[in-house]
Enzyme design. Structure first.
Site, mmCIF file in Angstrom:
data_model
loop_
_atom_site.group_PDB
_atom_site.id
_atom_site.type_symbol
_atom_site.label_atom_id
_atom_site.label_comp_id
_atom_site.label_asym_id
_atom_site.label_seq_id
_atom_site.Cartn_x
_atom_site.Cartn_y
_atom_site.Cartn_z
ATOM 1 N N GLU A 48 -2.955 3.640 26.340
ATOM 2 C CA GLU A 48 -1.935 2.706 25.828
ATOM 3 C C GLU A 48 -2.549 1.384 25.381
ATOM 4 O O GLU A 48 -3.585 0.952 25.902
ATOM 5 C CB GLU A 48 -0.829 2.468 26.861
ATOM 6 C CG GLU A 48 -1.346 1.965 28.167
ATOM 7 C CD GLU A 48 -0.248 1.575 29.147
ATOM 8 O OE1 GLU A 48 0.787 1.014 28.740
ATOM 9 O OE2 GLU A 48 -0.466 1.810 30.331
ATOM 10 N N ASP B 204 1.895 4.386 23.501
ATOM 11 C CA ASP B 204 1.482 5.150 24.679
ATOM 12 C C ASP B 204 1.429 6.630 24.288
ATOM 13 O O ASP B 204 2.394 7.173 23.743
ATOM 14 C CB ASP B 204 2.501 4.924 25.812
ATOM 15 C CG ASP B 204 2.043 5.542 27.117
ATOM 16 O OD1 ASP B 204 1.805 4.784 28.069
ATOM 17 O OD2 ASP B 204 1.931 6.784 27.182
ATOM 18 N N MET B 205 0.288 7.257 24.545
ATOM 19 C CA MET B 205 0.135 8.661 24.177
ATOM 20 C C MET B 205 1.016 9.534 25.076
ATOM 21 O O MET B 205 1.252 9.197 26.233
ATOM 22 C CB MET B 205 -1.335 9.091 24.326
ATOM 23 C CG MET B 205 -2.311 8.260 23.497
ATOM 24 S SD MET B 205 -1.928 8.278 21.736
ATOM 25 C CE MET B 205 -2.266 9.983 21.340
#
Ligand code: TTP
Ligand code: MG
Length: 384
Positions: A103, A9-10
């Site tokens: 994500e 997940d960024m």
């Protein structure tokens, strides 16, 4: 064999892309949003320290952090960064399931001989993303999707959490119940009222009790509390539908305003369809009224088409047939039933006219992809 699932997940995705594109913003509080009802889409970690978070009204964020840089949403740019990240993930395994713009799950079971131990692989993925985009991400690696998702959220930003099967019980014993994806404010409160503060506390109740109280979700909760999730990573194949929807800043009953929004959505959905090289047969109009009641109306053609013109005209007809009596909060248009075959003619048009429409669409698509989405607009889109 125990599975190994990676969830990535960024970090503060939209805000981090803005900081990456403009080095002057790095290290500063940045808040992206405002387009939809004036709410925050996301805030950089520098802004989160002041209590700013996603879905908070922008005016409240301005009060909490007046020194922040407030920026509008640049969705096309975020999609571009997202594609770069997903390409990097597809480089390690074809089993990549993208679940949102920032994500994805990757099934890395049995890749140790190829990629080395999970922590080395995660470090390499992080480095590759940083190099390609200047962005950071958080990664969780665990025996299933549920645990991997929780693990990626465990240490943020730039985190890495690897959960081995034998650590699962202990991990869930200390994990607050609200960390289970899907347990929102209301369910969280109900569970805490039952004395369930941590995930493992769920196991103090018989599964039947939970099912009686929460229905099917109760059974799912019980499995999750045991760390069980058998769902597979499903690589996204071709999409089954394409759609676009928007909430108005203020509910509206103005048909011209609704049509204008519909045309801009039809442009976007049509462009996406042609980019994929698809044709569709079904147009669906979605409306959410001010009382949150949501309806959809569809029309299916015998033959497939890909022109914005037919898409918009069909959506417009479905809208006018509704004879609105309430104001509208959200409008959306979608396409489905993809197939190939001879083209559906636009309503009331000859084959030559329909073909001309197709050429016009493609010319507009080319201009928009070379410059930016808003560089050319149809006459109808311009305000009087
Ligand atoms: P998230 O991954 O939930 O949030 P994030 O990446 O900004 O922050 P982090 O993961 O580090 O906690 O969402 C990804 C993007 O989706 C986010 O950058 C902006 C957008 N988004 C919204 O537009 N509205 C929302 O309410 C949320 C939660 C996200
Ligand atoms: Mg994120």
């Amino acid at each position: 064999m125990t599975k190994r699932i990676m969830h990535l997940d960024m970090d503060a995705f939209f805000a981090a892309v803005e900081q990456s594109d403009n080095p002057e913003l790095r290290g500063k509080p940045v808040i992206v949003g405002g387009a939809m009802r004036g709410v925050v889409s996301t805030a950089s970690y520098e802004a989160r320290r002041y209590g700013v978070h996603s879905a908070m009204p922008v005016f409240q964020a301005k009060k909490l952090c007046p020194q922040a840089v407030f920026l509008p949403v640049r969705m096309n740019r975020y999609k571009e960064a997202s594609c770069t990240v997903m390409e990097i993930l597809r480089g390690i395994s074809p089993l990549v399931e993208q679940v949102s713009i920032d994500e994805a799950f990757v099934d890395i079971t049995g890749t140790e001989r190829l990629h080395g131990p999970p922590c080395a692989l995660a470090d390499r993925v992080k480095a590759a993303i940083r190099e390609a985009t200047f962005l950071t991400c958080s990664i969780g690696i665990a025996p299933n999707k549920f645990l991997a998702k929780i693990s990626s959220d465990y240490k943020k930003p730039d985190g890495l959490t690897i959960l081995e099967q034998e650590q699962v019980g202990e991990f869930l014993r200390h994990l607050p119940i609200g960390k289970i994806p899907g347990v929102g404010k209301k369910t969280g409160e109900e569970l805490r009222n039952l004395g369930i503060a941590f995930v493992s506390d769920i196991l103090k109740f018989p599964p039947q009790f939970l099912e009686n109280k929460f229905g099917k979700w109760g059974a799912v909760l019980y499995s999750k509390a045991r760390g069980i999730d058998n769902s597979a990573v499903e690589p996204c194949g071709d999409p089954k539908s394409i759609s676009c929807e928007q909430t108005f800043a203020k509910d509206t009953g103005n048909v011209a305003e609704l049509e204008k929004m519909l045309l801009s959505q039809a442009e976007e959905v049509g462009r996406e369809l042609r980019k994929l090289g698809f044709k569709a047969r079904t147009v669906t109009l979605k409306i959410k009224f001010s009382d949150f009641k949501t309806i959809s109306r569809s029309r299916t053609f015998p033959d497939p088409f890909d022109t914005t013109d037919l898409l918009f005209n069909t959506g417009q007809k479905l809208l006018l047939d509704l004879k609105l009596t309430k104001t509208v909060r959200l409008i959306g248009i979608g396409l489905s039933n993809f197939s190939s075959g001879p083209c559906q003619l636009s309503i009331g048009q000859s084959r030559e006219q329909t073909e001309r429409q197709g050429r016009l669409d493609r010319a507009l698509d080319r201009i928009r992809s070379r410059f930016c989405a808003d560089v050319v607009v149809r006459g109808r889109m311009i305000d009087d």
